[in-house]
Design an enzyme around this catalytic site. Structure first.
Site, PDB file in Angstrom:
ATOM      1  N   HIS A  32       0.827  -1.117  -0.069  1.00 11.50           N
ATOM      2  CA  HIS A  32      -0.031  -0.041  -0.116  1.00 11.50           C
ATOM      3  C   HIS A  32       0.885   1.107   0.068  1.00 11.50           C
ATOM      4  O   HIS A  32       1.191   1.906   1.081  1.00 11.50           O
ATOM      5  CB  HIS A  32      -1.084  -0.011   1.092  1.00 11.50           C
ATOM      6  CG  HIS A  32      -2.019   1.104   0.983  1.00 11.50           C
ATOM      7  ND1 HIS A  32      -3.117   0.808   1.482  1.00 11.50           N
ATOM      8  CD2 HIS A  32      -2.014   2.232   0.617  1.00 11.50           C
ATOM      9  CE1 HIS A  32      -4.134   1.575   1.124  1.00 11.50           C
ATOM     10  NE2 HIS A  32      -3.337   2.685   0.706  1.00 11.50           N
ATOM     11  N   HIS A  79       1.462   5.104  -2.169  1.00 14.61           N
ATOM     12  CA  HIS A  79       1.240   6.121  -3.056  1.00 14.61           C
ATOM     13  C   HIS A  79       2.499   6.810  -3.512  1.00 14.61           C
ATOM     14  O   HIS A  79       3.198   7.499  -2.957  1.00 14.61           O
ATOM     15  CB  HIS A  79       0.317   7.272  -2.434  1.00 14.61           C
ATOM     16  CG  HIS A  79      -0.825   6.880  -1.931  1.00 14.61           C
ATOM     17  ND1 HIS A  79      -1.989   6.663  -2.704  1.00 14.61           N
ATOM     18  CD2 HIS A  79      -1.277   5.948  -0.504  1.00 14.61           C
ATOM     19  CE1 HIS A  79      -3.069   6.228  -2.050  1.00 14.61           C
ATOM     20  NE2 HIS A  79      -2.670   5.705  -0.697  1.00 14.61           N
ATOM     21  N   ARG A 132       2.519   8.838  -6.310  1.00 15.32           N
ATOM     22  CA  ARG A 132       1.802  10.024  -6.744  1.00 15.32           C
ATOM     23  C   ARG A 132       2.135  10.295  -8.110  1.00 15.32           C
ATOM     24  O   ARG A 132       1.436  11.189  -8.975  1.00 15.32           O
ATOM     25  CB  ARG A 132       2.384  11.234  -6.071  1.00 15.32           C
ATOM     26  CG  ARG A 132       2.326  11.092  -4.479  1.00 15.32           C
ATOM     27  CD  ARG A 132       0.882  11.114  -4.134  1.00 15.32           C
ATOM     28  NE  ARG A 132       0.751  11.326  -2.771  1.00 15.32           N
ATOM     29  CZ  ARG A 132      -0.581  11.075  -2.159  1.00 15.32           C
ATOM     30  NH1 ARG A 132      -1.507  10.387  -2.829  1.00 15.32           N
ATOM     31  NH2 ARG A 132      -0.768  11.456  -0.677  1.00 15.32           N
ATOM     32  N   ASP A 149      -8.491   2.984  -3.975  1.00 15.64           N
ATOM     33  CA  ASP A 149      -8.016   3.413  -2.929  1.00 15.64           C
ATOM     34  C   ASP A 149      -8.018   4.832  -2.925  1.00 15.64           C
ATOM     35  O   ASP A 149      -7.743   5.567  -3.797  1.00 15.64           O
ATOM     36  CB  ASP A 149      -6.589   3.055  -2.573  1.00 15.64           C
ATOM     37  CG  ASP A 149      -6.128   3.542  -1.133  1.00 15.64           C
ATOM     38  OD1 ASP A 149      -7.076   3.062  -0.165  1.00 15.64           O
ATOM     39  OD2 ASP A 149      -5.249   4.202  -0.949  1.00 15.64           O
ATOM     40  N   HIS A 171     -10.594   0.352  -0.036  1.00 16.22           N
ATOM     41  CA  HIS A 171     -10.671   1.621   0.889  1.00 16.22           C
ATOM     42  C   HIS A 171     -12.159   1.728   1.490  1.00 16.22           C
ATOM     43  O   HIS A 171     -12.992   1.989   0.709  1.00 16.22           O
ATOM     44  CB  HIS A 171     -10.172   2.636   0.202  1.00 16.22           C
ATOM     45  CG  HIS A 171     -10.297   4.104   0.955  1.00 16.22           C
ATOM     46  ND1 HIS A 171      -9.120   4.882   1.549  1.00 16.22           N
ATOM     47  CD2 HIS A 171     -11.314   4.620   1.328  1.00 16.22           C
ATOM     48  CE1 HIS A 171      -9.807   5.745   2.083  1.00 16.22           C
ATOM     49  NE2 HIS A 171     -10.834   5.855   1.964  1.00 16.22           N
ATOM     50  N   ASN A 215      -6.235   9.168   6.541  1.00 17.65           N
ATOM     51  CA  ASN A 215      -7.265   8.734   6.452  1.00 17.65           C
ATOM     52  C   ASN A 215      -7.219   6.903   6.236  1.00 17.65           C
ATOM     53  O   ASN A 215      -6.438   6.785   5.452  1.00 17.65           O
ATOM     54  CB  ASN A 215      -8.229   9.040   5.218  1.00 17.65           C
ATOM     55  CG  ASN A 215      -9.418   8.665   5.103  1.00 17.65           C
ATOM     56  OD1 ASN A 215      -9.853   8.177   6.045  1.00 17.65           O
ATOM     57  ND2 ASN A 215     -10.115   8.936   3.994  1.00 17.65           N
ATOM     58  N   ASP A 221       0.661   2.758   3.606  1.00 20.32           N
ATOM     59  CA  ASP A 221      -0.080   3.655   3.302  1.00 20.32           C
ATOM     60  C   ASP A 221       0.837   4.970   3.269  1.00 20.32           C
ATOM     61  O   ASP A 221       0.141   6.118   3.554  1.00 20.32           O
ATOM     62  CB  ASP A 221      -1.374   3.919   4.181  1.00 20.32           C
ATOM     63  CG  ASP A 221      -2.522   4.847   3.520  1.00 20.32           C
ATOM     64  OD1 ASP A 221      -2.243   5.145   2.132  1.00 20.32           O
ATOM     65  OD2 ASP A 221      -3.295   4.992   4.276  1.00 20.32           O
ATOM     66  N   GLY A 257      -2.909  11.922   4.868  1.00 22.94           N
ATOM     67  CA  GLY A 257      -1.902  11.149   4.756  1.00 22.94           C
ATOM     68  C   GLY A 257      -0.318  11.593   5.109  1.00 22.94           C
ATOM     69  O   GLY A 257      -0.190  12.730   5.548  1.00 22.94           O
TER      70      GLY A 257
HETATM   71 ZN    ZN Z   1      -6.960   4.335   1.599  1.00 21.29          ZN
END
Ligand code: ZN
Length: 428
Positions: free
Chosen positions: A59, A61, A63, A151, A178, A277, A304, A323
């Site tokens: 998990h 990100h 970007r 997500d 999510h 979140n 995350d 985040g």
């Molecule tokens: Zn999420």
């Protein structure tokens, strides 16, 4: 380049350290044994250090594309390598979203060109993650989609989730959720608990997450689909997953380091580095997450990792984006604050960050044995260092853990036989 990792400690099945050398030939582990002699390989001295399978984080990100001011595939994967990770899965809430073969093909090309480690791309469940129209799972899977998720937002319509899970089941893919019911967010930016009440900030109740899980496990059962719960955060969610597993439903779940280590009472004031979140929940929820890991309800740990710029995070508790970053601090934080305090064992932590996520998704990584892919991380369990966001490779410095003293820092990361990061220097 072939490697001989000398004198490191590996974890035996009983959890004890045994001193072993690891020989790497090409992309594979050739042998693990005592007093192996170098045969033209480059030697990496791991004396006194822990040698584990490369860490896996499903998990993340990254970007890119569209959010390169926050992170890129290059900076995010270097941050991952520095955190000891050799496999990460990239979330699809980018611009554009990998919702078509063309967009996913472009993403694959960027990964191929710039990633320091293995990146498994998620494709979205719905077009633009807008929740209105399903993507074509079959062609996206053929193009390399690791699994399917929207997500960042929850799938609001039960019927949409049912169709998604039937489509996923038909091609043997997982739906990764999510879990957030938009009608239960109430404009909240923190948990609906002590901190929200004391600071007069709207709170997000626990049921915002758990009602989606309760709905989705029943849908997963009906569709015969592997359903995975992202960043589980509440006691009710854990209980729901536990009950579903008991009922034989194919559900897995992940938990983040920050939900394991913090609760809403730890938020020091209007500090947006504590805004994520799902939000930090109550102390009781935090304990339920640790219990859920220990009894096997929660399958593994994922960060995350969600980088944002300092300017974005400076917008105040109610408007700043959700985040925090996590790749470069996950292992040291959990080692120092869970293993060293005796709440979990080192073996459990390593498993939850290697073989367990691999098993949950049928990935051929996460083990340290002859014949396995040479994904290897060397970790110094002794040296203590303070977390300093300014030293991060990630563009994101948004962490609530700045200043925390930790030990258990990775010192070298080998991905598919290639030294991709070593303390103090970049190898690529
Ligand atoms: Zn999420």
């Amino acid at each position: 380049m072939n490697w001989l990792i000398k004198n490191g400690n590996i974890l035996a099945e009983n959890g004890e350290f045994i001193k072993r050398d690891v020989r790497v030939e090409g992309t594979k582990i050739a042998e693990i044994g005592e007093d192996l002699k170098a045969n033209g390989e480059k030697v990496l001295d791991a004396e006194g250090q822990l040698v584990v399978p490369g860490l896996i984080d499903l998990h993340v990100h990254l970007r890119e594309p569209g959010g390169e001011h926050k992170e890129t595939i290059q900076t995010g994967t270097l941050a991952a390598a520095a955190g000891g990770f050799t496999t990460i899965a990239a979330m699809p809430n980018t611009r554009p979203v990998p919702d078509t073969v063309e967009n996913l093909t472009n993403l694959n090309r960027r990964i191929e060109e710039t990633a320091h480690i293995r990146v498994l791309p998620y494709a979205s469940i719905t077009i633009r993650e807008a929740g209105k129209e399903l993507t074509d799972f079959s062609s996206l899977k053929e193009t390399g989609a690791f699994a399917f998720t929207d997500d960042g937002v929850g799938i609001q319509q039960a019927g949409m989730m049912y169709e998604a899970m039937k489509q996923a089941a038909a091609i043997g893919a997982a739906v990764v959720a999510h879990c957030e019911d938009n009608s239960l967010i109430y404009g909240g930016s923190v948990h609906d608990g002590k901190f929200a009440a004391e600071h007069n900030i709207p709170g997000i109740p626990s049921i915002c997450e758990s009602v989606h899980i309760a709905r989705d496990v029943l849908i997963a059962e009906a569709a015969g689909c592997h359903y995975h719960v992202c960043h589980i955060s509440t006691e009710g969610s854990v209980r729901t997953v536990r009950d579903a597993k008991k009922a034989g439903i194919r559900v897995t779940a992940e938990v983040t380091p920050h939900h394991l280590l913090l609760c809403d009472e730890d938020i020091p004031g209007a500090d947006t580095n504590f805004k994520m979140n799902p939000p930090l929940r109550s102390r009781k929820d935090q304990q339920a997450l640790i219990d859920g890991l220990l009894d096997g309800t929660i399958d593994f740990i994922a960060t995350d990792h969600a980088p944002h710029t300092a300017e974005e995070k400076a917008a105040g508790m109610q408007t700043a984006p959700f985040g925090i970053v996590g790749l470069e601090t996950a292992f040291p934080l959990l080692y120092t604050h869970l293993v060293k305090k005796g709440l979990i064992t080192l073996q459990q932590l390593v498993d939850w960050m290697t073989v367990k996520p691999a098993q949950a998704f049928g990935l051929p990584y996460g083990t340290l044995e002859a014949g396995a892919t040479a994904d290897i991380t060397v970790i110094d369990l002794q040296a203590e260092k303070e977390i300093d966001p300014e030293t991060f490779y990630s563009k994101g410095k948004n962490t609530p853990f700045a200043g925390w003293k930790c030990s258990g820092w990775p010192t070298a990361t080998i991905s598919e036989g290639k030294l991709v990061w070593q303390e103090g220097k970049v190898q690529v």
